[in-house]
Scaffold this active site. Sequence first.
Site, mmCIF file in Angstrom:
data_model
loop_
_atom_site.group_PDB
_atom_site.id
_atom_site.type_symbol
_atom_site.label_atom_id
_atom_site.label_comp_id
_atom_site.label_asym_id
_atom_site.label_seq_id
_atom_site.Cartn_x
_atom_site.Cartn_y
_atom_site.Cartn_z
ATOM 1 N N LYS A 43 11.980 -3.574 -9.773
ATOM 2 C CA LYS A 43 13.441 -3.720 -9.650
ATOM 3 C C LYS A 43 13.999 -2.841 -8.542
ATOM 4 O O LYS A 43 15.144 -2.994 -8.155
ATOM 5 C CB LYS A 43 14.115 -3.331 -10.967
ATOM 6 N N GLY A 64 0.801 -1.222 0.000
ATOM 7 C CA GLY A 64 0.000 0.000 0.000
ATOM 8 C C GLY A 64 0.831 1.268 0.000
ATOM 9 O O GLY A 64 2.016 1.241 -0.300
ATOM 10 N N HIS A 99 4.354 1.871 -8.118
ATOM 11 C CA HIS A 99 3.394 0.756 -8.041
ATOM 12 C C HIS A 99 2.472 0.769 -9.275
ATOM 13 O O HIS A 99 2.145 -0.283 -9.820
ATOM 14 C CB HIS A 99 2.510 0.885 -6.798
#
Length: 274
Positions: free
Chosen positions: A145, A27, A33
């Site tokens: 990554k 979150g 994201h």
Amino acid sequence: MRVIQTIAELRSSLSTERHISLVPTMGNLHEGHLSLVQAARRREGVVVASIFVNPLQFAPHEDFARYPRTLDDDCDLLAEGGCDIVFTPGPQEMYPVPQEFRVQPSATVADVLEGAFRPGFFIGVSTVVLKLFNIVQPTVAVFGKKDYQQLLVVRQMVGQLCLPIEIIAGETVRDASGLALSSRNGYLTEDERSEATALSSCLLRVAERVRSGGRDWSTIEATAVDSLQARGWHPDYVAIRRRSDLGAPTRDELLVVLGAARLGSTRLIDNIEI
Ligand code: PAF
């Protein structure tokens, strides 16, 4: 977009899906994201993002309690980003009984670097990721990554445990100053935020030295650590490693430079592929 809290409801919603892409998160979502969600979206089928702040991967002195929890904003971003289902289990749903069975990752990739400074971290990560994989049964899972070592640990787990899941690596997203986006950037004061870019600049200088022929790995690493220390950072490591397994470089393999350092009370990690 559906927001689902229980394993039973999630399983029944996914029971007829043949292609499922999973983006596991804790979150407090940002563009990094969302780029993982976009990578998942490019695949056929349904996109599931999980939001769970996993207590198993935090040591008692770490930031589990203060880790930012911003579920409503996260759901807005995920809905705009094209996610189909958000799985947001509570701790009771994920760990109804103490989690005694845990995944022990290979020491070669998991006991060095982050694993050396955060003992048990990758056991916690691998265990929750395996549980999420078992719950969601994705065909594809996307990891950033930015958490390079985590990506390697997950890839090894999938390989060695024969999990039928394709792991996709998402590129690190940076702000205009070069700072890698991270939920922990939110802990930084205004002054620290402008200083924080020094970590990626330092790793870029290391990468440049190696690209221009530098092979004295320990001197290059030590110079980088000193330069961060001189600016008031508390570095844990700057390390030039093989991309494939994080071993020390031996020949001209593909390399990555990884760094972790504390700025004030915030620990930041970053890496640059060389
Ligand atoms: O990278 C993270 O956010 C977490 O380590 C993960 C993969 C969601 C497991 O809790």
